[in-house]
Design a protein around this motif. Structure first.
Motif, short mmCIF file in Angstrom:
data_model
loop_
_atom_site.label_atom_id
_atom_site.label_comp_id
_atom_site.label_asym_id
_atom_site.label_seq_id
_atom_site.Cartn_x
_atom_site.Cartn_y
_atom_site.Cartn_z
N SER A 35 -13.69 0.62 -40.75
CA SER A 35 -14.92 0.45 -40.01
C SER A 35 -15.16 -1.03 -39.70
O SER A 35 -15.51 -1.40 -38.58
N SER A 59 -27.66 8.08 -35.66
CA SER A 59 -26.74 8.97 -36.38
C SER A 59 -27.42 10.01 -37.27
O SER A 59 -27.05 11.19 -37.22
N GLY A 89 -26.57 3.01 -32.76
CA GLY A 89 -25.77 4.12 -33.27
C GLY A 89 -26.10 4.44 -34.72
O GLY A 89 -26.20 5.61 -35.10
N ALA A 90 -26.28 3.40 -35.53
CA ALA A 90 -26.63 3.62 -36.93
C ALA A 90 -28.01 4.27 -37.06
O ALA A 90 -28.23 5.11 -37.94
N PRO A 140 -18.35 13.43 -36.06
CA PRO A 140 -18.29 11.96 -36.01
C PRO A 140 -16.85 11.44 -36.10
O PRO A 140 -16.52 10.44 -35.45
N ALA A 176 -28.74 12.77 -35.17
CA ALA A 176 -27.68 13.55 -34.52
C ALA A 176 -26.89 14.39 -35.51
O ALA A 176 -26.52 15.53 -35.19
N PHE A 177 -26.61 13.86 -36.70
CA PHE A 177 -25.64 14.53 -37.57
C PHE A 177 -26.26 15.29 -38.75
O PHE A 177 -25.62 16.19 -39.29
#
Length: 148
Positions: free
Chosen positions: A63, A99, A95-96, A118, A102-103
């Protein structure tokens, strides 16, 4: 277990910088995204918490490699490097922030899918964007007047 991700990222920083210099930022970023995606699949599928912890920790190094590689690419192109880095970092933090929204619902539907989706995004989106950028830059280099 979660802390291993960050710690391995920190301890692998020197190796990451060396790899970006040695293999090139575009190549290293694409390879790191692919490996990181595979490691994330492991986090979702491995049966042992020790194996999950190891996979998650090693994913931290990859990452960081993606982040460093993208930053190196941005800093090596264009006139507004500071602005470009700001945009990249803004999208990183966006994005963080997005997330979990979304997830987490995916996790409630099927815990494995919350890792596979992901992982698929990590393994495919950065390399695809980097390839598209390379092709766009190559096309600009062949236009009359050079790069745009």
């Amino acid at each position: 277990m979660l802390t291993g991700f960050g710690l391995v990222g920190i301890f692998s920083a020197r190796l990451t910088g060396w790899a970006v210099d040695r293999f090139g930022a575009r190549r290293w970023t694409s390879a790191s995204a692919a490996v990181g995606g595979v490691l994330l699949v492991g986090v979702g599928l491995l049966p042992s918490s020790v194996a999950v912890g190891v996979s998650w920790a090693v994913a931290g190094a990859f990452s960081q490699a993606v982040t460093v590689g993208l930053t190196a690419l941005v800093l090596s192109s264009g006139d507004n490097r500071g602005g470009a880095v700001s945009v990249v970092q803004s999208f990183r933090f966006l994005g963080a922030a997005v997330s979990p929204v979304a997830f987490v619902p995916l996790y409630h539907l099927d815990p494995v899918s919350a890792f596979l989706v992901p992982a698929g995004l990590v393994a495919t989106v950065p390399p695809a964007l980097l390839l598209a950028r390379r092709e766009r830059v190559a096309a600009a280099d062949h236009r009359p007047g050079g790069p745009a």
